[in-house]
Motif scaffolding. Structure first.
Motif, short mmCIF file in Angstrom:
data_model
loop_
_atom_site.label_atom_id
_atom_site.label_comp_id
_atom_site.label_asym_id
_atom_site.label_seq_id
_atom_site.Cartn_x
_atom_site.Cartn_y
_atom_site.Cartn_z
N ASN A 168 1.95 2.28 -3.30
CA ASN A 168 0.84 2.61 -4.20
C ASN A 168 0.39 1.46 -5.08
O ASN A 168 -0.06 1.67 -6.21
CB ASN A 168 1.15 3.84 -5.04
CG ASN A 168 1.21 5.10 -4.21
OD1 ASN A 168 0.38 5.29 -3.32
ND2 ASN A 168 2.22 5.91 -4.44
N ILE A 212 0.85 -1.20 0.00
CA ILE A 212 0.00 0.00 0.00
C ILE A 212 0.89 1.25 0.00
O ILE A 212 0.62 2.21 -0.72
CB ILE A 212 -0.95 0.00 1.21
CG1 ILE A 212 -2.04 -1.06 1.03
CG2 ILE A 212 -1.59 1.38 1.41
CD1 ILE A 212 -2.84 -1.34 2.29
N LEU A 231 -2.23 -1.83 -5.52
CA LEU A 231 -3.54 -2.31 -5.09
C LEU A 231 -3.32 -3.67 -4.46
O LEU A 231 -2.56 -4.48 -5.01
CB LEU A 231 -4.48 -2.43 -6.29
CG LEU A 231 -4.65 -1.15 -7.12
CD1 LEU A 231 -5.28 -1.47 -8.46
CD2 LEU A 231 -5.48 -0.15 -6.34
N ASN A 263 -7.92 0.39 6.59
CA ASN A 263 -8.09 -0.84 7.38
C ASN A 263 -6.78 -1.54 7.76
O ASN A 263 -6.79 -2.44 8.60
CB ASN A 263 -9.03 -1.82 6.67
CG ASN A 263 -8.47 -2.41 5.39
OD1 ASN A 263 -7.30 -2.25 5.04
ND2 ASN A 263 -9.34 -3.10 4.65
N ILE A 264 -5.68 -1.15 7.18
CA ILE A 264 -4.44 -1.91 7.39
C ILE A 264 -3.91 -1.79 8.82
O ILE A 264 -3.43 -2.78 9.39
CB ILE A 264 -3.35 -1.53 6.36
CG1 ILE A 264 -2.24 -2.58 6.36
CG2 ILE A 264 -2.82 -0.14 6.58
CD1 ILE A 264 -2.66 -3.97 5.95
N ALA A 301 -10.38 -5.70 -0.04
CA ALA A 301 -9.21 -4.91 -0.40
C ALA A 301 -8.56 -4.37 0.85
O ALA A 301 -9.23 -3.94 1.79
CB ALA A 301 -9.61 -3.76 -1.32
N TYR A 302 -7.24 -4.41 0.88
CA TYR A 302 -6.49 -3.74 1.92
C TYR A 302 -6.39 -2.27 1.50
O TYR A 302 -6.26 -1.97 0.32
CB TYR A 302 -5.07 -4.28 2.01
CG TYR A 302 -4.92 -5.74 2.38
CD1 TYR A 302 -4.89 -6.14 3.72
CD2 TYR A 302 -4.76 -6.71 1.40
CE1 TYR A 302 -4.71 -7.47 4.06
CE2 TYR A 302 -4.58 -8.04 1.73
CZ TYR A 302 -4.56 -8.42 3.06
OH TYR A 302 -4.37 -9.73 3.40
N ASN A 303 -6.43 -1.38 2.47
CA ASN A 303 -6.27 0.03 2.15
C ASN A 303 -5.75 0.78 3.38
O ASN A 303 -5.61 0.19 4.45
CB ASN A 303 -7.60 0.63 1.64
CG ASN A 303 -8.72 0.44 2.64
OD1 ASN A 303 -8.61 0.83 3.80
ND2 ASN A 303 -9.81 -0.17 2.19
N LYS A 304 -5.49 2.06 3.21
CA LYS A 304 -4.95 2.86 4.31
C LYS A 304 -5.93 2.93 5.48
O LYS A 304 -5.52 3.15 6.61
CB LYS A 304 -4.59 4.26 3.81
CG LYS A 304 -3.41 4.26 2.87
CD LYS A 304 -3.09 5.64 2.34
CE LYS A 304 -1.93 5.56 1.36
NZ LYS A 304 -1.61 6.85 0.76
#
Length: 149
Positions: A86, A83, A88, A101-102, A96-99
Motif C-alpha cells: 500500500n 504496491i 505509492l 499497470n504493474i 505512477a505504478y499501480n495495480k
C-alpha cells in the motif's frame, strides 16, 4: 508520508529533495556502497547505504516503508512489492505504478530478459527528456499535495 528513493540511478533526486523539503517530508536516499558519495544534503534528507547485492536497496526500502509512503524507483519488481504494501510508487519518467499497470510492466520485463538470454539485443531505456522531468515534477507535486492535507 515519507519519501524513499531507489537512488543508485535516479536522475530526479534534486527535484525530490526540493519538493519534499518544501513540504516538510522526510526523504531517504537508499544507495549501494558502490555509489558512495561525500555529498552533503540538507536536514531532512538521509542517505542510507546498503551492501552491493543486486536487490539490497530494494529490500531496505521495503523494510522501511509503510502504508502511504512514497517510493521513487525504476525497478518494476520493487514497485510490485511496494504496491502490495500500500505504498505509492512512481517512476522517474513521470508515471505512477499501480495495480492496473504493474502486471503488464512485469511481463514486458520478463519478455525482454528472455530475449536477452536467447542472444537477442533489446533496446535499453530511452534517454530522459525535459518532458519526462516536467511529468515527474507534476506527478510528484500532485501526490504530495494530495497526501499531506
Amino acid at each position: 508520508m515519507n519519501i524513499y528513493v531507489d537512488a543508485d540511478a535516479c536522475p530526479m533526486n534534486d527535484i525530490i529533495i526540493e519538493l519534499g523539503l518544501a513540504n516538510n517530508l522526510s526523504i531517504y536516499l537508499v544507495k549501494s556502497y558502490n555509489h558512495y558519495s561525500l555529498q552533503e544534503y540538507p536536514t531532512g534528507v538521509d542517505t542510507i547505504y546498503v551492501d552491493t547485492g543486486k536487490e539490497a536497496a530494494d529490500y531496505r526500502i521495503l523494510s522501511m516503508a509503510n502504508d502511504g509512503d512514497l517510493i521513487v524507483s525504476q525497478d518494476y519488481g520493487l514497485a510490485a512489492l511496494a504496491i502490495a504494501k500500500n505504498c505509492l510508487v512512481i517512476h522517474p519518467k513521470g508515471f505512477a505504478y499501480n495495480k492496473g499497470n504493474i502486471d503488464q510492466l512485469l511481463a514486458s520485463r520478463y519478455q525482454s530478459a528472455q530475449a536477452r538470454k536467447q542472444g537477442i539485443r533489446t533496446k535499453g531505456p530511452k534517454a530522459l527528456t525535459e518532458s519526462d522531468k516536467q511529468k515527474f515534477t507534476s506527478l510528484l507535486t500532485k501526490i504530495i499535495t494530495k497526501n499531506i492535507q
